[in-house]
Write an enzyme that holds these catalytic residues in place. Sequence first.
Site: not given
Length: 436
Positions: A262, A259, A37, A32, A265, A153-154, A151
Site C-alpha cells: 500500500c 513497505g 483462492k 474472484d 505504491k 492495516r494488515e 483503512f
Amino acid sequence: MTLTLSVVGCGYLGATHAACMSSLGFTVIGVDTDPNKVEMLQNGELPFYEPGLDTLLAQEMKTGRLSFTTDFSAVKDADVHFVCVGTPQSKDGLAADLTYVRSAVEAIAPYLKDGSLVVGKSTVPVGTAQSLREQLAKNAPQADLAWNPEFLREGFAVEDTLTPNRLVVGVANDRAEVILKEVYESIIALGTPWIRADLPTAELVKVAANSFLATKISFINAMAEVCEAAGGDVTVLAQAIGYDPRIGNKFLQAGIGFGGGCLPKDIRAFMARAEELGAKQALEFLREIDAINLRARQRVIDVVRSELSEDLTQYKIAVLGATFKPDSDDVRDSPALDIAAQLQAAGATVVVHDPKGIEPARKRFPNLEYAQVITDAVKGADLLLHLTEWKEYRAIDPSAISALVKNKIIIDGRNMLDRELWRKSGWKFHALGRTD
Ligand code: UGA
C-alpha cells in the site's frame, strides 16, 4: 429485509470484508477470478495469514451466509457490490494499474439488478470513481456507484473492519448514502464517525492518509540520519517529540522504513495523478519521502559493509524477518527482503528466517537461503540483521545463540531489541539512528 452483498476481489481486503460483513448478519457472495483462492475460501481456509481472520472465516462459512465463487453471475441477487480488487503499481511507471478495477466493474455490470449500488473500496487515483460511474451509466443505468475507502492495516484487518476509526463514503446522491448507512448500521451504532464526501474527496482521503503516514515514517528516518551524523539517539528524540499531542507518538518508529502493498505504491500513484492534474508541485515532497525510505535500506547495507568488508563474498549474514511488517505473511515491497536480496547480489551468503513469510518470500526470491528455525539461520553467521519486528525476535536470548554465530554482531533495523541485553552478552549492537 436484510441486504445481500457481493464482494468482488477476495484478496486481503475482499476476504476480510466478506467475512466481516457476514459476521454482521448479511448474506455475502465473494467473487474472484482465481479458482485456487476461491476453492480455499469456500473450504473455510485463508489463502494468506491474518490473525483472527482464519477463525472468523471458518465460523462464517458454517452459518451458510457466506460463499465464494469464480462465477460473476452469482452477484445477481446482491443489492450492494463491494469492489475490492488490487490496484498495483503499473509495470511501466509510477501510476496505479486500474485494469482490475475496470474489469471488475465491467464483469458485474450485466448482472446488476435495479437500484443496486456498486461501492468501490480499492485505493484508486482521484477521478476513477467518476469515470466508472459514467461507464456504469452507459452499461448498467439501473445501478449507481459510490466510493468507500478502506483503512484496514494488515495484522489488524478484522478489528479495523468491524471497529474502524471512521467510515468515509463518497456519494453522488442521498440514496447511495442511505444504502451505505444500512450496511454499516451496527458499526455506526458503536459511535464510529461517519463522513459523507463527494466522490473525488473520498478517493483523496485514502491516499492523503497513506501519504501522511508515509511522511511520518520518512520524517523520523530523516531524523535518524541526522542523529547518526550528529551523535544523537533517534529513539529518544521520537519519544520526546511524541509527547506533544499535536505530533503524537505513533508511526515514529525509525528503522528500515515502510513497505507493503500500500504505502509505497500509493504515494507513487498519488504523485503520478497529481502531475496529470497539473498539481505536480504540490506533491513533490512525496518524492523525497520515497527517497528517504529507500535510503534507509541502503544505510543498513552500508553498516554491514563497514562491519564486515566492502567485499561480502566470504561472509554469511542471517536475516531475521522477511515480511514487510510482523503478524503478516505479506512480502510485497518488503524492505527486509529487499535488503536480503541486495546483500546476496553483493556476494554474501544470506539465510532468511521469518515466522510466517518464508514461502511467499521463496516465491519472490527462490535463490535466497531460508531457515525454518532461528538457530539454523544464525548458525555460523558473521552478522545478524533484525529487519522485521516479530515478537519471536525480541524473545531471543542473545547469550543462548552466542555460541552458534561466528561473530557477535547484530544490526537492529527496527529499533525494537533490548540493546543493553545484547551488549551484556558481549554482542556488538548497531541500531539505525543511534550512535552510542
Ligand atoms: C497501511 C495503512 O496503515 C492502512 O491504514 C491502510 O488501509 C493500508 O496501508 C492500505 O492502504 O490498505 P499496512 O500496509 O497494513 O497499512 O501497514 P502499516 O501498518 O501502515 O505499515 C506500513 C509499513 O510502515 C510497514 O513496513 C511498517 O514496518 C512501516 N512502519 C510503520 C515503520 O517503519 N515505522 C512506523 O513507525 C510505522
